[in-house]
Design an enzyme around this catalytic site. Structure first.
Site, PDB file in Angstrom:
ATOM      1  N   THR A  50       7.982 -13.409  -5.861  1.00  0.00           N
ATOM      2  CA  THR A  50       8.073 -12.033  -5.095  1.00  0.00           C
ATOM      3  C   THR A  50       8.273 -12.697  -3.712  1.00  0.00           C
ATOM      4  OG1 THR A  50       6.002 -11.890  -4.776  1.00  0.00           O
ATOM      5  CG2 THR A  50       6.804 -10.992  -7.171  1.00  0.00           C
ATOM      6  N   CYS A  51       8.210 -11.495  -2.874  1.00  0.00           N
ATOM      7  CA  CYS A  51       8.149 -11.829  -1.339  1.00  0.00           C
ATOM      8  C   CYS A  51       7.011 -12.518  -0.835  1.00  0.00           C
ATOM      9  CB  CYS A  51       8.631 -10.585  -0.546  1.00  0.00           C
ATOM     10  SG  CYS A  51       7.256  -9.385  -0.728  1.00  0.00           S
ATOM     11  N   GLY A  77       2.176  -0.670  -7.394  1.00  0.00           N
ATOM     12  CA  GLY A  77       2.691  -0.706  -8.652  1.00  0.00           C
ATOM     13  C   GLY A  77       4.072  -1.532  -8.855  1.00  0.00           C
TER      14      GLY A  77
END
Length: 450
Positions: free
Chosen positions: A49-50, A115
């Protein structure tokens, strides 16, 4: 085999390292391929992810696994192993399960409780499934993580702090933008994060929403969807971005580019003809960054990027909510461990019953030779009786050993069963191989699937 995760995140590494270590789609596929080719690993999945890069694997040797996975992360990220190692964390067996479930619940996110991580975990599993690098262990684990993450959000108040990174980023721009309604916005990129940003801006009431993307069809599809929902949205080519910058009040950029998409000069030129005090608000959610960090020094530009968000962090949710989620995670880790331990004894039980069936078949064949005059009804009655006796004798120990195997240290019961009944280890291994899905990666990675 045992679960191992090696990774780095915003908690252990500066953004400058995370940015350089970011993996392209092709690099993730090659990383999975090489992880399976490595001796210690039989399954692998990448969660990228980032603000995190994690490699999960089912390994048979802890130290060799850590060394191999760390080396692979360094090779495919382009960050030297010596530089990367101080920022790596390692979790093994139950701690690795606990880590992923915590990540799925948003407890390890930059914005606690968010989320969006569930979608990223789902994507990681989908890639591993498409590439056939996830076998039974990782399929079970990632499916469990998705279920636990949903449970945490539905059963606790963690959602009170669970704003997305997009929402959090826009909140950091609020001193510059004020209310978003009526503002003009430019979104660069049309992936999941950019789409979420566009939808968030549309709900906030921006009056003009422009979407730019390298693949024009994706930008047009997103703009069309937003237009159908009542937003004044349109798609433009990447070549038109400089002109769109000059007209925008807010810019959100999140592409998969490996180089800068918006330079400081691009932003400086876009602000040259603005009214005095009219600051351009820019949110860069890409990793590696889309926007030149030098833009922080521009007077008429307010840039918020991943590094800014990491420093700002979100307000902590209520302690009671976090404690409740942690309790859920602990409960689910225990349940996952029990299920995995019970599953490990299944091949032994299957091999035991197969051996018993062979013994019964052999004895019935011997009986036929000694009592050839038995009629079909008598033979069937004897056969049913013998099988019933064997089933009853095996029922209690096999059910009980499965129950005991679910407890900590339960693997020893499978060993005892094999020893007591003198089971052929090769027969047990054959059952295990038959139950394990084939794990293969096409020679050309993701391209090999297209």
């Amino acid at each position: 085999m045992s679960l191992l995760v090696v990774g780095l995140s915003h908690r252990t590494a500066p953004v400058s390292v995370l940015e350089r270590a970011a993996l392209t789609e092709d690099a993730r596929a090659k990383l999975l391929q090489d992880a399976l080719a490595a001796e210690p690993a039989t399954e692998a999945a990448v969660l990228a992810t980032c603000n995190r890069i994690e490699l999960y694997a089912d390994v048979d040797k802890f130290h060799a696994g850590v060394a191999e996975l760390s080396t692979l992360l360094a090779q495919h990220s382009g960050v030297g192993l010596d530089e990367l190692t101080p920022h790596l964390y390692v979790h093994y067996e139950d701690r690795a399960v606990h880590h992923l479930l915590s990540v799925a619940c948003g407890l390890d996110s930059m914005v606690v409780g968010e989320g969006q991580i569930l979608g990223q975990i789902k994507d990681a599993l989908a890639v591993a499934q498409d590439l056939h690098s996830a076998g039974r262990m990782l399929n079970d684990l990632f499916q469990q993580a998705l279920r636990v993450g949903k449970r945490a959000h539905s059963e606790t108040g963690i959602d009170r702090a669970g704003q997305s990174l997009v929402t959090f980023g826009l909140a950091q721009l609020a001193p510059t933008t004020g209310p978003l309604a009526g503002r003009r916005a430019l979104v660069v990129g049309a992936g999941s994060m950019s789409s979420l940003a566009a939808a968030t801006l549309a709900r906030a009431g921006v009056r003009d929403l422009v979407i730019a993307n390298r693949t024009a069809e994706r930008a047009e599809r997103l703009a069309h969807l937003l237009a159908e929902q009542g937003t004044d949205a349109r798609a433009i080519a990447m070549a038109e971005v400089p002109a769109a910058l000059a007209d925008a009040d807010i810019v959100v950029s999140c592409t998969g580019a490996t180089g800068l998409v918006l330079t400081a000069d691009d932003l400086r030129r876009a602000t040259e003809d603005r009214a005095e005090g009219a600051t351009l608000a820019v949110l860069d959610l890409a990793m590696p960054r889309d926007v030149d960090a030098a833009a922080h020094r521009l007077v008429d530009v307010h840039l918020v990027d991943i590094e800014t968000l990491a420093a700002a962090s979100a307000d902590a949710p209520m302690a009671a909510d976090v404690d409740q989620v942690r309790a859920i995670v602990s409960e689910e880790v225990e349940a996952f461990g029990a299920a995995q331990r019970a599953a490990r004894i299944t091949p032994t039980v299957v091999a035991l019953r197969a051996m018993a069936a062979d013994v019964v078949a052999g004895e019935l064949a011997r009986l036929d030779g000694r009592l050839p005059d038995l009629d079909d009804k008598e033979r069937a009655e004897i056969t049913q009786t013998v099988r019933r006796v064997v089933d009853k004798l095996l029922h209690a120990p096999t059910v009980r050993v499965k129950q005991l195997a679910g407890e900590p240290g339960g693997a020893g019961y499978a060993d005892a069963l094999r020893e007591l009944f003198d089971l052929d280890p090769q027969a047990v291994a054959a059952v295990s191989r038959a139950e394990r899905p084939a794990v293969q990666v096409p020679p050309n990675g993701i391209e090999g699937l297209r």
